[in-house]
Scaffold this active site. Structure first.
Site, PDB file in Angstrom:
ATOM      1  N   GLY A 251      45.768  37.001  47.038  1.00  9.41           N
ATOM      2  CA  GLY A 251      45.253  37.005  48.411  1.00  9.41           C
ATOM      3  C   GLY A 251      44.232  38.102  48.652  1.00  9.41           C
ATOM      4  O   GLY A 251      43.198  37.885  49.302  1.00  9.41           O
ATOM      5  N   CYS A 252      44.489  39.275  48.109  1.00 13.14           N
ATOM      6  CA  CYS A 252      43.577  40.410  48.308  1.00 13.14           C
ATOM      7  C   CYS A 252      42.264  40.198  47.565  1.00 13.14           C
ATOM      8  O   CYS A 252      41.201  40.571  48.059  1.00 13.14           O
ATOM      9  CB  CYS A 252      44.252  41.709  47.868  1.00 13.14           C
ATOM     10  N   THR A 253      42.332  39.563  46.409  1.00 14.74           N
ATOM     11  CA  THR A 253      41.111  39.255  45.664  1.00 14.74           C
ATOM     12  C   THR A 253      40.289  38.208  46.415  1.00 14.74           C
ATOM     13  O   THR A 253      39.070  38.346  46.550  1.00 14.74           O
ATOM     14  CB  THR A 253      41.447  38.770  44.238  1.00 14.74           C
TER      15      THR A 253
END
Length: 151
Positions: A43-45
């Site tokens: 998700g952060c990527t």
């Protein structure tokens, strides 16, 4: 949590190259300040790469983008290089800035939250988006808000 209309709390953190980032030095430009849980997670990527892919649009809207997590400067360096991020990531190792911005924990308190703030040229919070799911929605929503602010 902080509210729209409040002055964004001032802070200083190190960037990926070890230089200090001081919020007060950013007055005169809008700022998208996004807190995310962890470097190189799915998700952060997706969120970071979405900000990367829209970076020129943010620049055209008069806004800088800055990401903050509790990861180390070294972790941020690897993440930035791997995904060619054109904006700084700040190392909030002790979580002091996350606490200052009252970013809540997510998933039963197990993960640091994902919250994006739009801060105007005067340092006033104009928008807050808090959502762990839909990481790329942070990008779309902040662009819409910035488009309505005077450049």
């Amino acid at each position: 949590m902080l509210q729209v209309g409040q002055t964004a709390p001032d802070f200083t953190l190190n960037t990926t190259d070890g230089t200090p980032f001081h919020l007060a030095d950013r007055r005169g430009r809008h700022l998208v300040l996004y807190f995310y849980p962890k470097d190189d997670t799915p998700g952060c990527t997706a969120e970071a790469c979405s900000f990367r892919d829209q970076y020129e649009v943010f620049q055209d809207l008069g806004a800088d983008v800055v990401g903050i997590s509790s990861d180390s400067e070294a972790s941020h360096q690897k993440f930035t290089q791997k995904h060619r991020l054109p904006f700084p990531l700040l190392a909030d190792a002790g979580g002091a800035v996350r606490k200052l911005y009252e970013v809540p924990r997510a998933l039963l308190g197990l993960l640091p939250g994902r919250v994006t703030f739009v801060i105007d040229k005067e340092g006033i919070i104009q928008y807050i988006f808090n959502s762990m799911s839909g990481a790329t929605d942070h990008v779309r929503r902040t662009k819409d808000v910035l488009a309505k602010l005077p450049a």
